[in-house]
Scaffold this active site. Structure first.
Site, PDB file in Angstrom:
ATOM      1  CE  LYS A  40      -2.569   3.360   1.705  1.00  0.00           C
ATOM      2  NZ  LYS A  40      -1.905   4.551   1.170  1.00  0.00           N
ATOM      3  CD  GLU A  67      12.152   4.124   9.559  1.00  0.00           C
ATOM      4  OE1 GLU A  67      12.021   5.015  10.439  1.00  0.00           O
ATOM      5  OE2 GLU A  67      12.312   4.380   8.363  1.00  0.00           O
ATOM      6  CB  CYS A 122      12.897   8.284   8.796  1.00  0.00           C
ATOM      7  SG  CYS A 122      13.842   7.150   7.789  1.00  0.00           S
ATOM      8  CD  GLU A 131       9.972  12.505  11.435  1.00  0.00           C
ATOM      9  OE1 GLU A 131       8.820  12.051  11.463  1.00  0.00           O
ATOM     10  OE2 GLU A 131      10.964  11.853  11.083  1.00  0.00           O
TER      11      GLU A 131
HETATM   12  P1  NAD Z   1       1.523   8.661   7.170  1.00  0.00           P
HETATM   13  O1  NAD Z   1       2.049   7.885   8.314  1.00  0.00           O
HETATM   14  O2  NAD Z   1       0.220   9.338   7.331  1.00  0.00           O
HETATM   15  O3  NAD Z   1       1.377   7.724   5.895  1.00  0.00           O
HETATM   16  C1  NAD Z   1       2.263   6.645   5.617  1.00  0.00           C
HETATM   17  C2  NAD Z   1       1.467   5.534   4.979  1.00  0.00           C
HETATM   18  O4  NAD Z   1       0.497   5.042   5.896  1.00  0.00           O
HETATM   19  C3  NAD Z   1       0.684   5.995   3.754  1.00  0.00           C
HETATM   20  O5  NAD Z   1       0.704   4.965   2.789  1.00  0.00           O
HETATM   21  C4  NAD Z   1      -0.715   6.213   4.307  1.00  0.00           C
HETATM   22  O6  NAD Z   1      -1.732   6.137   3.353  1.00  0.00           O
HETATM   23  C5  NAD Z   1      -0.810   5.084   5.313  1.00  0.00           C
HETATM   24  N1  NAD Z   1      -1.784   5.289   6.384  1.00  0.00           N
HETATM   25  C6  NAD Z   1      -2.266   6.452   6.883  1.00  0.00           C
HETATM   26  N2  NAD Z   1      -3.138   6.213   7.884  1.00  0.00           N
HETATM   27  C7  NAD Z   1      -3.199   4.879   8.040  1.00  0.00           C
HETATM   28  C8  NAD Z   1      -3.883   4.005   8.932  1.00  0.00           C
HETATM   29  N3  NAD Z   1      -4.700   4.469   9.882  1.00  0.00           N
HETATM   30  N4  NAD Z   1      -3.695   2.678   8.828  1.00  0.00           N
HETATM   31  C9  NAD Z   1      -2.859   2.186   7.905  1.00  0.00           C
HETATM   32  N5  NAD Z   1      -2.183   2.948   7.026  1.00  0.00           N
HETATM   33  C10 NAD Z   1      -2.333   4.282   7.092  1.00  0.00           C
HETATM   34  O7  NAD Z   1       2.601   9.651   6.745  1.00  0.00           O
HETATM   35  P2  NAD Z   1       2.524  10.754   5.615  1.00  0.00           P
HETATM   36  O8  NAD Z   1       1.167  11.350   5.444  1.00  0.00           O
HETATM   37  O9  NAD Z   1       3.125  10.144   4.426  1.00  0.00           O
HETATM   38  O10 NAD Z   1       3.420  11.842   6.280  1.00  0.00           O
HETATM   39  C11 NAD Z   1       3.016  12.478   7.470  1.00  0.00           C
HETATM   40  C12 NAD Z   1       4.199  12.731   8.354  1.00  0.00           C
HETATM   41  O11 NAD Z   1       4.864  11.492   8.605  1.00  0.00           O
HETATM   42  C13 NAD Z   1       5.268  13.589   7.743  1.00  0.00           C
HETATM   43  O12 NAD Z   1       5.025  14.914   7.976  1.00  0.00           O
HETATM   44  C14 NAD Z   1       6.507  13.110   8.428  1.00  0.00           C
HETATM   45  O13 NAD Z   1       6.711  13.790   9.629  1.00  0.00           O
HETATM   46  C15 NAD Z   1       6.230  11.687   8.731  1.00  0.00           C
HETATM   47  N6  NAD Z   1       6.881  10.764   7.806  1.00  0.00           N
HETATM   48  C16 NAD Z   1       7.819   9.946   8.296  1.00  0.00           C
HETATM   49  C17 NAD Z   1       8.458   9.077   7.444  1.00  0.00           C
HETATM   50  C18 NAD Z   1       9.516   8.157   7.910  1.00  0.00           C
HETATM   51  O14 NAD Z   1      10.279   7.662   7.115  1.00  0.00           O
HETATM   52  N7  NAD Z   1       9.588   7.855   9.158  1.00  0.00           N
HETATM   53  C19 NAD Z   1       8.148   9.041   6.102  1.00  0.00           C
HETATM   54  C20 NAD Z   1       7.143   9.881   5.634  1.00  0.00           C
HETATM   55  C21 NAD Z   1       6.517  10.728   6.510  1.00  0.00           C
END
Ligand code: NAD
Length: 492
Positions: free
Chosen positions: A175, A250, A284, A385
């Site tokens: 996903k 992660e 990250c 973050e």
């Molecule tokens: P997110 O955690 O919202 O999304 C990551 C993935 O999880 C996406 O594919 C999303 O559709 C999915 N997702 C969202 N809600 C979910 C749920 N309830 N159950 C299962 N899957 C779900 O992150 P984002 O919107 O891509 O970014 C938001 C924030 O996350 C950023 O501002 C940043 O701070 C952080 N981020 C961290 C990393 C990392 O590598 N640790 C990477 C991207 C973003």
């Protein structure tokens, strides 16, 4: 406009709900493709396909050696298509082409490494204290894996999950982030071409609640491997716990990059810049807190500003560009809001501090490389973050002070130490609460070196030999070789 369907059971699958959404190019802010908007019915179709492939299909009957050969073959196909995949990622994500070409050249190594590891997963024979029995263990794949990825490095992070999961013998439903789905869909086709049976790799695109959460809750998903925001990771962990599913997470960080007065300051300043401005700070492991020892504070700040000012922003497709746009509009807004928070908290703005405009930036979502000095570690800008090109510089007195500040956050992903004193380097590597410690370097990763977080930065490890264990479970097999049943009412 190009349209991307789901990839289910070895073929394209239009969304059962009949809806699509647009994906944007961060450099122009314009839509360039339409992506299938997944529903519970699409998730179910993908999970059932993955479950069939796991239980009934030819995949289940392949030897580990044959699985390894398929993994190596897909590595070759990724290498063949590196340029095409890199360009899709740049268009959808805004990452620099220069970085993506390097990444795509490197990604095949994960498939070669885990392909090689596939047939080196061994059980053990127990010496056993009980005569008349033979006892051994088998390492068995968990089943259907849900791989949920973020937008910042879609192909690399999917690879970190897929390669060990397939080596273990699992099947996968990916996903991808709703902001960057295209590259994962292109990727999936290469598995088909490599000869993976239908259903081993599936991709369902769409939003977090409709697709992500539904996938996590699907009873036939045995394991969730997730990279993304910590709040999402917490929700996933809670939902998975209700069904006792395996989880690896992660979740990002607030990583300290620590410069001691005895460091080679040229190297340290380069490391500080690459720690926070590479990938526009959207990693990250971003070294978002630069801890600098009192004695060299002014000199480091001066050199850092001089180098950061030279950063060339612009079209990520151009090989000259050093800082590209922020990947998504919401992330752009979030980064700017953190800059405002830092100003309100009293952090001293030394560089940048707002949107970047000008011809080179086109109509894209650009934020100026931003540096705050005299940051107190208790400020939100030092604790939360940001995930963008925003650096906080914090002063420290001595080693104990550096350790105290470095560890005084709820995250623990990366950490950097710049020193010429090897004794100090070893001491710091023990004392820092982080999954990775980089000494006189920053942001180094390899397929063979474990990667993951302490504290709120996550659970489990990716990469290296340990990673395959995240997709396996142990079965203990007992064989009676002649032990007589004595009293059947008493446990033996
Ligand atoms: P997110 O955690 O919202 O999304 C990551 C993935 O999880 C996406 O594919 C999303 O559709 C999915 N997702 C969202 N809600 C979910 C749920 N309830 N159950 C299962 N899957 C779900 O992150 P984002 O919107 O891509 O970014 C938001 C924030 O996350 C950023 O501002 C940043 O701070 C952080 N981020 C961290 C990393 C990392 O590598 N640790 C990477 C991207 C973003």
């Amino acid at each position: 406009m190009k349209r991307y369907s789901h990839w289910i059971d070895g073929q394209e699958a239009a969304p059962l709900g009949g809806t699509w959404f647009e994906t944007h190019n961060p450099y122009t802010g314009e839509a360039w493709a339409e992506i299938a908007s997944g529903s519970a019915a699409d998730v179910d179709a993908a999970v059932q396909a993955a479950h069939r492939a796991f239980t009934e299909g030819p995949w289940a009957r392949l030897t580990a050696t044959e699985r390894g050969a398929l993994l190596r073959r897909v590595g070759d196909l990724i290498a063949r298509d590196a340029r095409r995949l890199a360009e899709i990622e740049v268009r959808d994500n805004g990452k620099l082409l220069a970085e993506m070409l390097g990444q795509l050249d490197y990604i095949p190594q994960w498939f070669y490494y885990f392909g090689g590891l596939a047939d080196k997963v061994e059980g053990r024979v127990m010496p056993l204290d009980k005569p008349g029995y033979f006892n051994f263990t088998r390492r068995e794949p968990l089943g259907v894996v849900a791989a949920i990825t973020p937008w910042n490095s879609p192909l690399l992070l999917a690879t970190w999950k897929i390669a060990p999961a397939l080596a273990a013998g699992c099947t996968v439903v990916i996903k991808p982030s709703e902001f960057t789905s295209a590259s994962s869909l292109e990727f999936a086709r290469l598995f088909e071409e490599a000869g993976f049976p239908a259903g081993v790799i599936n991709v369902v695109t769409g939003f977090g609640r409709e697709v992500g959460a539904t996938l996590v809750e699907h009873p036939r998903v045995a394991k969730i491997t997730f990279t993304g925001a910590d709040a999402t990771g917490r929700a996933i962990n809670e939902a998975a716990a209700r069904q006792f599913k395996h989880v690896s997470l992660e979740l990002g960080g607030k990583s300290p990059n620590i410069v001691f007065a005895d460091a080679n300051l040229d190297d340290a300043v380069n490391g500080a810049v690459s720690g926070i401005f590479a990938a526009t700070g959207q990693t990250c492991i971003a070294g978002s807190r630069l801890l600098v020892q009192d004695a060299v504070y002014d000199e480091v700040v001066e050199r850092l500003l001089a180098l950061a000012r030279t950063a060339r922003m612009g079209d990520p497709m151009s090989m000259d560009t050093q800082v590209g746009p922020v990947t998504t509009r919401p992330q752009y807004d979030k980064v700017l809001s953190y800059i405002r928070i830092a100003k309100d908290e009293g952090a001293r703005l030394l560089l940048g501090g707002g949107p970047a405009t000008g011809e080179a930036c086109g109509t894209g979502w650009f934020v100026q490389p931003t540096i705050f000095g005299d940051v107190d570690n208790g400020m939100r800008i030092a604790q939360e973050e940001v995930f963008g090109p925003v650096l906080s510089i914090i002063r420290f007195k001595d080693e104990d002070d550096a350790v105290r500040i470095a560890n005084d956050v709820r995250f623990g992903l990366g950490s950097g130490v710049w020193t010429r004193d090897m004794g100090r380097a070893f001491r710091m590597s023990e004392r820092l609460q982080a999954g990775m410690v980089w000494i006189n370097t920053y942001r180094a990763v390899s397929f063979m070196s474990p990667f993951g977080g302490y504290k709120d930065s996550g659970l489990g490890r990716e990469n290296g030999m340990d990673a395959i264990n995240e997709y396996l479970q142990t079965k203990s097999v007992w064989i009676n070789t002649g032990a007589a049943t004595a009293n059947p009412f008493v446990m033996r």
